[in-house]
Design a protein around this motif. Structure first.
Motif, PDB file in Angstrom:
ATOM      1  N   PHE A 128       0.815  -1.206   0.000  1.00  0.00           N
ATOM      2  CA  PHE A 128       0.000   0.000   0.000  1.00  0.00           C
ATOM      3  C   PHE A 128       0.854   1.263   0.000  1.00  0.00           C
ATOM      4  O   PHE A 128       0.404   2.316  -0.439  1.00  0.00           O
ATOM      5  N   ASN A 129       2.097   1.184   0.505  1.00  0.00           N
ATOM      6  CA  ASN A 129       3.023   2.308   0.356  1.00  0.00           C
ATOM      7  C   ASN A 129       3.315   2.557  -1.118  1.00  0.00           C
ATOM      8  O   ASN A 129       3.386   3.710  -1.562  1.00  0.00           O
ATOM      9  N   LYS A 130       3.507   1.483  -1.882  1.00  0.00           N
ATOM     10  CA  LYS A 130       3.759   1.625  -3.315  1.00  0.00           C
ATOM     11  C   LYS A 130       2.541   2.202  -4.028  1.00  0.00           C
ATOM     12  O   LYS A 130       2.675   3.047  -4.923  1.00  0.00           O
ATOM     13  N   ILE A 131       1.351   1.779  -3.635  1.00  0.00           N
ATOM     14  CA  ILE A 131       0.128   2.320  -4.217  1.00  0.00           C
ATOM     15  C   ILE A 131      -0.003   3.809  -3.878  1.00  0.00           C
ATOM     16  O   ILE A 131      -0.372   4.623  -4.732  1.00  0.00           O
ATOM     17  N   ALA A 132       0.327   4.192  -2.645  1.00  0.00           N
ATOM     18  CA  ALA A 132       0.252   5.594  -2.240  1.00  0.00           C
ATOM     19  C   ALA A 132       1.245   6.444  -3.041  1.00  0.00           C
ATOM     20  O   ALA A 132       0.925   7.570  -3.435  1.00  0.00           O
ATOM     21  N   TRP A 133       2.447   5.918  -3.288  1.00  0.00           N
ATOM     22  CA  TRP A 133       3.428   6.642  -4.102  1.00  0.00           C
ATOM     23  C   TRP A 133       2.918   6.808  -5.527  1.00  0.00           C
ATOM     24  O   TRP A 133       3.055   7.883  -6.130  1.00  0.00           O
ATOM     25  N   LEU A 134       2.344   5.771  -6.089  1.00  0.00           N
ATOM     26  CA  LEU A 134       1.802   5.842  -7.450  1.00  0.00           C
ATOM     27  C   LEU A 134       0.680   6.879  -7.525  1.00  0.00           C
ATOM     28  O   LEU A 134       0.614   7.669  -8.474  1.00  0.00           O
TER      29      LEU A 134
END
Length: 83
Positions: A22-28
């Motif tokens: 979800f950190n990667k999704i938030a960055w995207l």
């Protein structure tokens, strides 16, 4: 303890530890928001280079809002739910 929708609970979730996916999704989503803001700023600065009917100019506000809401939802997940 009941997990209710309160400002304190939302704030706790936003400040808590987020799983790596979800950190990667938030960055995207943050990148999408930045692109939307950048396109809107460039279109306002250089209207001749970015005509109003352009696909990206037309959908830049949508890109910003989707990125903002998606980032908030992705950031509201917690690694461990200690309620």
């Amino acid at each position: 303890m009941k997990d209710n929708l309160s400002l304190a609970n939302i704030w706790r979730r936003l400040k808590g530890a987020t799983p790596s996916f979800f950190n990667k999704i938030a960055w995207l989503c943050g990148i999408c928001s930045a692109l939307g803001i950048g396109i809107m700023a460039l279109a306002a600065q250089y209207p001749a280079a970015f005509p109003e009917g352009n696909f990206w100019v037309h959908h830049s506000s949508t890109l910003f809002v989707v990125g903002l809401i998606g980032g908030l939802i992705a950031k509201s997940t917690l690694k461990e739910n200690n309620l």
